[in-house]
Design a protein around this motif. Sequence first.
Motif, short mmCIF file in Angstrom:
data_model
loop_
_atom_site.label_atom_id
_atom_site.label_comp_id
_atom_site.label_asym_id
_atom_site.label_seq_id
_atom_site.Cartn_x
_atom_site.Cartn_y
_atom_site.Cartn_z
N UNK A 1 2.98 10.53 -9.44
CA UNK A 1 2.43 10.57 -10.80
C UNK A 1 1.41 11.68 -10.97
N UNK A 2 0.49 11.83 -9.98
CA UNK A 2 -0.61 12.78 -10.11
C UNK A 2 -0.39 14.10 -9.39
N UNK A 3 0.77 14.23 -8.74
CA UNK A 3 1.08 15.46 -7.98
C UNK A 3 -0.08 15.78 -7.03
N UNK A 4 -0.40 14.81 -6.18
CA UNK A 4 -1.53 14.94 -5.28
C UNK A 4 -1.12 14.56 -3.86
N UNK A 5 -1.98 14.80 -2.91
CA UNK A 5 -1.66 14.51 -1.50
C UNK A 5 -2.02 13.07 -1.14
N UNK A 6 -1.47 12.62 -0.03
CA UNK A 6 -1.77 11.27 0.45
C UNK A 6 -3.26 11.13 0.76
N UNK A 7 -3.84 12.15 1.36
CA UNK A 7 -5.27 12.06 1.70
C UNK A 7 -6.14 11.95 0.45
N UNK A 8 -5.76 12.62 -0.62
CA UNK A 8 -6.50 12.52 -1.88
C UNK A 8 -6.37 11.12 -2.48
N UNK A 9 -5.18 10.56 -2.39
CA UNK A 9 -4.96 9.20 -2.90
C UNK A 9 -5.77 8.21 -2.09
N UNK A 10 -5.74 8.33 -0.78
CA UNK A 10 -6.49 7.41 0.08
C UNK A 10 -8.00 7.53 -0.15
N UNK A 11 -8.48 8.75 -0.39
CA UNK A 11 -9.91 8.95 -0.68
C UNK A 11 -10.29 8.22 -1.97
N UNK A 12 -9.42 8.27 -2.97
CA UNK A 12 -9.65 7.57 -4.23
C UNK A 12 -9.62 6.06 -4.01
N UNK A 13 -8.64 5.60 -3.24
CA UNK A 13 -8.52 4.16 -2.97
C UNK A 13 -9.74 3.62 -2.22
N UNK B 1 0.81 -1.22 0.00
CA UNK B 1 0.00 0.00 0.00
C UNK B 1 0.84 1.27 0.00
N UNK B 2 1.87 1.31 0.83
CA UNK B 2 2.71 2.52 0.90
C UNK B 2 3.34 2.83 -0.45
N UNK B 3 3.77 1.78 -1.17
CA UNK B 3 4.37 1.98 -2.49
C UNK B 3 3.33 2.50 -3.48
N UNK B 4 2.12 1.94 -3.44
CA UNK B 4 1.07 2.39 -4.35
C UNK B 4 0.73 3.85 -4.10
N UNK B 5 0.60 4.22 -2.84
CA UNK B 5 0.26 5.60 -2.51
C UNK B 5 1.36 6.55 -2.98
N UNK B 6 2.60 6.21 -2.71
CA UNK B 6 3.73 7.06 -3.11
C UNK B 6 3.78 7.25 -4.62
N UNK B 7 3.57 6.16 -5.35
CA UNK B 7 3.64 6.24 -6.82
C UNK B 7 2.53 7.14 -7.38
#
Length: 92
Positions: A21-33, A11-17
Motif C-alpha cells: 500500500x505504502x511502497x515502503x520497506x519491511x524495516x520501515x513498516x516494522x519501525x512504525x509498528x 503479522x506477516x500479512x499486515x506487513x506485506x499489505x
Amino acid sequence: MDTVIVVTAPEAMRIQRVMQRDHTSESQVRARMDKQWPEEEKSAEPIFLYTMTANKALSLKCSVFIKHSRIIKRSNHGRQQIRGHAKGSSLK
C-alpha cells in the motif's frame, strides 16, 4: 455504551499489505509498528475480535459492517428509551 471491535491479521500479512500500500520497506513498516499499541494488548479483551486471513477478507468486511450496524442500532435504541423515560414516557 463502549464497544470495541478489533480486526487483526497475522503479522506477516499486515506487513506485506502495508509494504504494498505504502511502497515502503519491511524495516520501515516494522519501525512504525513498534510505535503502535501492541497487537497482544489490542486483542486481549475486545468485545468482538475478527482475525483476517487471505481467503476471507470480503466476508470479514461484511461481518464487521453488520456487527457495527447492530451495535449502532442498539445504542440508538437505548438513547431513545432513555429520552422517552426522561419525558415521563413508560419504557417497554
